[in-house]
Scaffold this active site. Structure first.
Site, short mmCIF file in Angstrom:
data_model
loop_
_atom_site.label_atom_id
_atom_site.label_comp_id
_atom_site.label_asym_id
_atom_site.label_seq_id
_atom_site.Cartn_x
_atom_site.Cartn_y
_atom_site.Cartn_z
CG MET A 1 -4.12 -4.93 -2.36
SD MET A 1 -3.30 -5.85 -2.56
CE MET A 1 -3.01 -5.02 -4.56
CB ILE B 1 -2.20 -6.80 -8.13
CG1 ILE B 1 -3.44 -6.57 -8.60
CG2 ILE B 1 -1.32 -5.57 -8.00
CD1 ILE B 1 -4.52 -5.05 -8.66
NE ARG B 2 -2.60 -11.12 -1.25
CZ ARG B 2 -3.88 -10.93 0.38
NH1 ARG B 2 -3.18 -9.40 0.40
NH2 ARG B 2 -3.75 -11.87 0.78
CG ASP C 1 -2.08 -1.16 1.32
OD1 ASP C 1 -2.62 -1.96 0.16
OD2 ASP C 1 -3.00 -1.04 1.97
#
Length: 486
Positions: free
Chosen positions: A293, A401-402, A250
């Site tokens: 996120m 994504i992560r 983040d």
């Protein structure tokens, strides 16, 4: 073990962020890199400084002058922060509220405080996965071998802090062959968890296994645990250097320019936003909603929306908004739909929590973070109720994504962070974390970067650039002229 809280040397005194060290308890020796002048690049001095505030603002009206990255504003934010971490006592926090002008520069030192041939290391990853974790692990291991640490002397703690005590998931020995290609995959080869750290048991294992250097790759919780471990090592006279590597997809760690994995996340979010654009544009009165996120800040949503150029409205936790009314979100989207026939909305996961819960106290999870309600389905339902004939598509790409490997820029950044962490430990620093500040790598005491989240400044340049780029009005300020781009 008593650590010194003073940085070595320097002429600017109290204007430098001081970092604790183990030097008073260890024997100094020459770096193995003296021959060859550290691969021809030279060494970093303890007297090297990095200026934390790089811009001189002519007056208070200059763009960016109110940004949280200014030291005065940062100090105020820390004082007012509602976020508290149990690993930091009030006395320590009070000492950190005034941020000095300079940070200690990271890098290899001519003199080190551990004998590489005798040094034993441990690496642990904590919290959620993030692009680049394997790159960090690889960088730490390969740089340790570069110093001369023998194979067999580096342990990988499995599944987070629970790996120190879990009999069924014992630590693995990290070798050159094991980490050689690990950066080509996402996630972490060590495994991870959000389990709290049993500090006393961890200290026992560090002492039993004769670990000289512990590297903690984690976010706010992981770095808070690293700080608690360092404090307990000091109390128990266990001479282990504890160094953190800040992990936050983040991008919400204070002071640092960015966290590793953030660039990859922004790039990965493009596919979701582009898909939402295609879905919305292809349907009758299509609306695409993408949730990205951002548990405490909206950096991914803002940067991804800026980069994509297809988003009509961005909702982040730092900027309140209202749905109803002439200047509400729904009325604005109506204008976009009337003009374009479709709309794309990007929302950070922590946005609109006040609308869903009200302003009262929130339930916290085991790590002390607010428990979030799912804003995506809630927002979709609100839009469906208002635009009854609309074709609404909702996309949540968070795990996609992560879990991907790091991008090229993140990969380079991870390597430098891993190297910087190893340099810090061999230089005798402890209780510090490493990161980029004004394009230079620095060592910062862990408490300074975890006592409050870094957030998007509603009055800062980044948010202003976004609003200017997509024409987004304020959905709460009656004095802000509503604007719908032509």
């Amino acid at each position: 073990m008593a650590s010194s809280n003073k940085a070595s040397g320097g002429s600017v005194g109290d204007e430098v962020i001081t970092c604790p060290t183990l030097r008073s308890k260890l024997q100094a020796r020459e770096s193995p890199f003296l021959r060859g002048n550290y691969h021809g690049g030279g060494f970093t001095s303890d007297n090297d400084r990095v200026l934390l505030q790089s811009v001189y603002f002519a007056d208070r009206h200059s763009a960016g002058n109110r940004s949280q990255d200014r030291l005065e504003a940062l100090s105020v934010q820390m004082k007012k922060a509602s976020f508290k971490n149990a690993a930091i006592d009030d006395a320590t926090s009070d000492l950190l509220l005034s941020v000095p002008k300079y940070a200690i520069r990271a890098g290899a030192r001519k003199r080190i405080y551990f004998d590489p041939k005798e040094t034993r290391m441990a690496i642990v990853t904590a919290g959620a996965i993030c692009p680049g974790q394997n790159d960090i692990i690889r960088a730490i291991v390969t740089k340790a071998f570069d110093y001369g640490v023998p194979e067999g002397h580096i342990l990988g703690i499995r599944n987070g802090f629970r790996g120190f005590t879990n009999r069924t998931r014992r630590p693995m020995v990290l070798t050159h062959s094991m980490v050689k290609d690990c950066h080509l995959e996402g996630g972490t080869l060590l495994g991870t968890s959000n389990d709290p750290a049993d500090i006393r048991e961890i200290i026992k294992r560090l002492d039993l296994w004769k670990i000289d250097q512990l590297f903690v790759i984690g976010g706010t919780g992981g770095n808070a645990a690293a700080y608690a471990i360092q404090r307990e090592c000091e109390r128990c006279n266990v001479p282990t250097a504890v160094v953190g590597v800040p992990k936050s997809i983040d991008n919400d760690m204070l002071l640092f320019d960015k966290c590793f994995g953030f660039d990859t996340a922004v790039e990965g979010a493009q596919a979701a936003l582009m898909a939402a654009k295609v879905e919305a544009a292809s349907g009758y009165r299509g609306i695409g909603i993408v949730k990205l996120m951002g548990r405490r800040s909206g950096f991914i949503a803002v940067q991804a929306s800026l980069a994509s150029g297809v988003v009509d409205a961005v909702l982040i936790p730092e900027v309140p908004f209202r749905l109803e009314g002439e200047k509400g979100l729904l009325a604005y989207v109506e204008k976009i739909m009337a003009r374009d026939g479709h709309a794309v909305i990007c929302v950070a996961e922590a946005a609109a929590q006040d609308l869903m819960h009200g302003e009262g106290p929130r339930r916290l999870d085991a790590a002390g973070n607010p428990v979030l309600s799912d804003v995506g389905p809630w927002l979709k339902a609100k839009f469906k109720a208002h635009f009854q004939d609309a074709d609404i598509k909702y996309i949540d790409p968070s795990c996609l994504i992560r879990s991907i490997p790091a991008s090229s820029q993140d990969r380079i950044y991870c390597r430098m962070l891993g190297h910087g962490a190893v340099h810090a430990a061999f230089a005798g620093y402890t209780g510090v974390t490493v990161g980029l500040i004004n394009t230079h790598y620095c060592y910062i005491p862990i408490p300074m970067v975890i006592q409050a989240p870094r957030t998007v400044d509603p009055h800062g340049e980044l948010w202003a650039r976004l609003r200017s780029a997509i024409g987004q009005p304020s959905f709460v300020d009656d004095e802000d002229e509503e604007f719908c781009p032509e």
